[in-house]
Design a protein around this motif. Structure first.
Motif, PDB file in Angstrom:
ATOM      1  N   VAL A 178       3.372   5.556  -3.708  1.00  0.00           N
ATOM      2  CA  VAL A 178       2.404   5.068  -4.413  1.00  0.00           C
ATOM      3  C   VAL A 178       2.559   3.545  -4.924  1.00  0.00           C
ATOM      4  O   VAL A 178       1.613   2.922  -4.974  1.00  0.00           O
ATOM      5  N   ASP A 179       3.816   3.278  -4.855  1.00  0.00           N
ATOM      6  CA  ASP A 179       4.204   1.857  -5.103  1.00  0.00           C
ATOM      7  C   ASP A 179       3.461   0.846  -4.312  1.00  0.00           C
ATOM      8  O   ASP A 179       3.550   1.103  -3.345  1.00  0.00           O
ATOM      9  N   SER A 180       2.748  -0.070  -4.992  1.00  0.00           N
ATOM     10  CA  SER A 180       2.057  -0.645  -4.073  1.00  0.00           C
ATOM     11  C   SER A 180       2.537  -1.661  -2.725  1.00  0.00           C
ATOM     12  O   SER A 180       1.992  -1.606  -1.687  1.00  0.00           O
ATOM     13  N   GLU A 181       3.850  -2.041  -3.271  1.00  0.00           N
ATOM     14  CA  GLU A 181       4.682  -2.742  -2.084  1.00  0.00           C
ATOM     15  C   GLU A 181       4.747  -1.793  -0.680  1.00  0.00           C
ATOM     16  O   GLU A 181       4.824  -2.099   0.313  1.00  0.00           O
ATOM     17  N   HIS A 182       5.451  -0.438  -1.091  1.00  0.00           N
ATOM     18  CA  HIS A 182       5.643   0.436   0.072  1.00  0.00           C
ATOM     19  C   HIS A 182       4.519   1.028   0.560  1.00  0.00           C
ATOM     20  O   HIS A 182       4.731   1.219   1.592  1.00  0.00           O
ATOM     21  N   ASN A 230       6.738   8.020  -9.159  1.00  0.00           N
ATOM     22  CA  ASN A 230       8.100   7.766  -9.941  1.00  0.00           C
ATOM     23  C   ASN A 230       9.228   7.311  -9.046  1.00  0.00           C
ATOM     24  O   ASN A 230       9.740   7.836  -8.117  1.00  0.00           O
ATOM     25  N   LYS A 231       9.416   5.797  -9.389  1.00  0.00           N
ATOM     26  CA  LYS A 231      10.265   5.038  -8.853  1.00  0.00           C
ATOM     27  C   LYS A 231      11.633   5.731  -8.559  1.00  0.00           C
ATOM     28  O   LYS A 231      12.686   5.655  -7.845  1.00  0.00           O
ATOM     29  N   GLU A 232      12.028   6.159  -9.765  1.00  0.00           N
ATOM     30  CA  GLU A 232      13.670   6.681  -9.874  1.00  0.00           C
ATOM     31  C   GLU A 232      13.924   7.837  -9.083  1.00  0.00           C
ATOM     32  O   GLU A 232      15.201   7.853  -8.676  1.00  0.00           O
ATOM     33  N   MET A 244      14.091  -6.711 -11.758  1.00  0.00           N
ATOM     34  CA  MET A 244      14.751  -5.512 -11.561  1.00  0.00           C
ATOM     35  C   MET A 244      13.888  -4.583 -10.967  1.00  0.00           C
ATOM     36  O   MET A 244      14.385  -3.797 -10.178  1.00  0.00           O
ATOM     37  N   ASN A 245      12.514  -4.705 -11.235  1.00  0.00           N
ATOM     38  CA  ASN A 245      11.563  -3.861 -10.594  1.00  0.00           C
ATOM     39  C   ASN A 245      11.728  -3.889  -8.984  1.00  0.00           C
ATOM     40  O   ASN A 245      11.752  -2.959  -8.186  1.00  0.00           O
ATOM     41  N   LYS A 246      11.750  -5.327  -8.826  1.00  0.00           N
ATOM     42  CA  LYS A 246      11.923  -5.599  -7.182  1.00  0.00           C
ATOM     43  C   LYS A 246      13.323  -5.384  -6.539  1.00  0.00           C
ATOM     44  O   LYS A 246      13.489  -4.724  -5.557  1.00  0.00           O
ATOM     45  N   ALA A 247      14.269  -5.172  -7.435  1.00  0.00           N
ATOM     46  CA  ALA A 247      15.813  -4.740  -6.998  1.00  0.00           C
ATOM     47  C   ALA A 247      15.581  -3.390  -6.825  1.00  0.00           C
ATOM     48  O   ALA A 247      16.082  -2.706  -5.603  1.00  0.00           O
ATOM     49  N   LEU A 248      14.835  -2.676  -7.728  1.00  0.00           N
ATOM     50  CA  LEU A 248      14.918  -1.019  -7.469  1.00  0.00           C
ATOM     51  C   LEU A 248      13.919  -0.842  -6.118  1.00  0.00           C
ATOM     52  O   LEU A 248      14.098   0.114  -5.549  1.00  0.00           O
ATOM     53  N   GLU A 249      12.831  -1.637  -5.795  1.00  0.00           N
ATOM     54  CA  GLU A 249      12.176  -1.474  -4.617  1.00  0.00           C
ATOM     55  C   GLU A 249      12.816  -1.664  -3.412  1.00  0.00           C
ATOM     56  O   GLU A 249      12.318  -1.069  -2.508  1.00  0.00           O
ATOM     57  N   VAL A 250      13.558  -2.546  -3.589  1.00  0.00           N
ATOM     58  CA  VAL A 250      14.759  -2.958  -2.225  1.00  0.00           C
ATOM     59  C   VAL A 250      15.398  -1.437  -1.942  1.00  0.00           C
ATOM     60  O   VAL A 250      15.387  -1.023  -0.782  1.00  0.00           O
TER      61      VAL A 250
END
Ligand code: MG
Length: 374
Positions: free
Chosen positions: A135-139, A110-112, A202-208
């Motif tokens: 769990v987000d693949s990048e992190h 849950n990214k949020e 925006m997905n990547k923006a939130l991942e930053v």
């Protein structure tokens, strides 16, 4: 129960990530045992999953008393060791908070949770000893590359992005994009909001924002690259110039399997190295004109406070309006930018303040959407 068993509760079990997690565990010989499942409103889906897992506790959280029962179960921290939070949207935050408050491990899809309340959750984890496992693949990739390295050893983190479904569309055609075009992701099979967020980046923006919290680095040390093949899931550049990357097919089964067993590794029947898959790896800087949302993530990261919550809420409202038809694709980023401009500076020192910022941003985004849709 032998000490090596790990009791898992899966939140958002009927969603994309939840179902994949159960499939991953069903295929692997794993010490992880599913003891609880939650879904929001898909009672039939939940019952169907539960048939394979007799004795599992079930929670259908659209019923307020069941939601309260789930939060109490998580907060007590007694019936489980690990929680996979795969709830979609801001609703996931309360569960993350309860798990970490109990000092339990949280595998976070849950990214949020991190975008809205990253600082609060990191502080809570530090205090209780609960672990935050991405769990987000990048992190997940970055965590594997860091492998315990200390902050001063890291020069830069690189998040990779596919560029989404519209990466090759001529810029002039973005204004006419229909939802089904933006939903056709080239590499990953994900839910609708995240697929649109991938097309806008925006997905990547939130991942930053997520990476800043998880790894304790400034946003200025986090770079985003378009990597069309989606096999390098992210990488770390260390202070000596060495670069370590984590690679694999674009399949959420990998990060899910890793997160459920971290920090160790368990065998999984997943495909490893394949020369055909790794034959071509390309990296390029994202075009700011095509992806105006990306800069908003950096702005929110630098603003701090509730800016992440504000940005996320505005995006959720704008994406929903785009998917419903009527809002133009470029308007998603325009609405997010305006909401962030007008509501940055809101405080985020408690969950109540964060929820208030989330509401204010939803209201403002809603009125901006209404002004632009017929
Ligand atoms: Mg991701």
């Amino acid at each position: 129960m032998p000490a090596s068993r790990r009791r898992l509760i899966v939140l958002g079990a009927t969603g994309t990530v939840g179902r994949q997690a159960l499939a991953v565990l069903a295929r692997a010989a794993s010490p992880v045992e599913v003891v609880g499942l939650s879904a929001h409103a898909d009672g039939a889906g939940l019952a169907e999953l539960a048939r394979e897992l007799p004795g599992c506790s079930l929670f259908l959280t659209s019923a307020p008393e069941q939601k309260a029962r789930l939060l109490a179960f998580l907060r007590a921290g007694e019936g489980y060791d690990l929680c996979l939070n795969a709830v979609v949207g801001a609703a996931g935050l309360a569960y993350s908070e309860a798990v970490l408050a109990a000092g339990r491990d949280l595998a976070l899809a849950n990214k949020e949770s991190l975008v809205l309340a990253g600082a609060l959750l990191a502080e809570l984890a530090e205090r209780t000893g609960g672990r935050l496992i991405p769990v987000d693949s990048e992190h997940c990739a970055i965590q594997q590359c860091l492998n315990g390295a200390s902050r001063p050893e890291v020069r830069r983190l690189f998040l990779t992005a596919s560029g989404g479904a519209l990466r090759d569309l001529p810029l002039a055609e973005l204004a006419e994009v229909r939802p089904e075009q933006a939903l056709a992701h080239p590499n990953w099979d994900m839910g609708p909001r995240i697929t649109i967020d991938s097309a806008t980046m925006m997905n990547k923006a939130l991942e930053v924002l997520e990476a800043q919290v998880l790894f304790g680095v400034a946003a200025s040390s986090i770079e985003v690259l378009i990597h069309r093949q989606s096999v390098v899931h992210s990488f770390v550049e260390f202070v000596d110039g060495s670069v370590l990357a984590q690679m694999g097919p674009p399949d959420m089964a990998f990060p899910i399997h890793w997160a459920l067993h971290a920090p160790g590794r368990q065998p999984a029947p997943l495909r490893g190295f394949d020369p055909a898959l790794f034959a071509e790896l390309t990296f390029s800087a994202p075009d700011p004109e095509r992806y105006p949302s990306l800069a908003l993530g950096y702005r929110a990261a630098e603003a701090g406070g509730a800016a992440g919550a504000v940005l996320n809420a505005a995006d959720e409202v704008a994406v929903e309006a785009f998917l419903a038809g009527g809002l133009a694709f470029p308007a998603i980023a325009e609405i997010c930018a305006e909401v962030l401009d007008r509501l940055s500076g809101l405080p985020a020192s408690s969950l109540d303040e964060i929820r208030a910022a989330d509401r204010a941003a939803r209201d403002l985004a809603g009125s901006l959407v209404a002004a632009r849709t017929p």
